[in-house]
Design a protein around this motif. Structure first.
Motif: not given
Length: 137
Positions: A78-85, A93-95
């Motif tokens: 579980i962490h920070s990020g803006t996108w998960a496209g 994506t940041h995931s």
């Protein structure tokens, strides 16, 4: 108990809500791609979340919560990020299977994402101690 209630899903990711008695925020995960490593969200279910020190700090924090056991997957945080496209469709994506937190959803650089993610993760981490149960629905 931490509940993640998933909502709508599209090529832009799976938006949802993290719910605890003392804290609520938005979540963003990758779209469902049959639990494939790095391109799919993890399956719904119940996981143990354990505070860990990561090699790469997210949000400027050296600690995060690691979800386990996740069948066929490792390193789900579980962490920070803006996108998960969906990167196969040219999206950002940041995931790579992780769960991103934020306080507001908005269009960011032409793609739906989360705002205020770092601050949201800081608030989340300050509230929790070492081990928790996370239920994803």
């Amino acid at each position: 108990m931490i509940l993640i209630a998933r909502g709508r899903e599209s090529k832009y990711g799976t938006f949802g809500r993290l719910i605890m008695p003392q804290f609520t925020c938005l979540t963003l995960e990758l779209p469902d791609r049959d639990n494939q490593t790095n391109i799919s969200r993890i399956p719904a279910g119940e996981y143990t979340a354990r505070r860990v020190v990561t090699r790469r700090p997210f949000s400027g924090r050296p600690d995060s919560f690691w979800l386990h056991p996740v069948d066929g997957r490792t390193g789900i945080l579980i962490h920070s990020g803006t996108w998960a496209g969906d990167v196969a469709q040219g999206l950002r994506t940041h995931s790579w299977g992780c769960i991103l937190l934020g306080s507001k959803a908005a269009w960011v650089a032409g793609q739906p994402g989360l705002l205020h993610s770092r601050q949201t993760v800081w608030r989340f981490m300050k509230l929790l101690n070492d081990v928790h149960t996370v239920r994803i629905e």
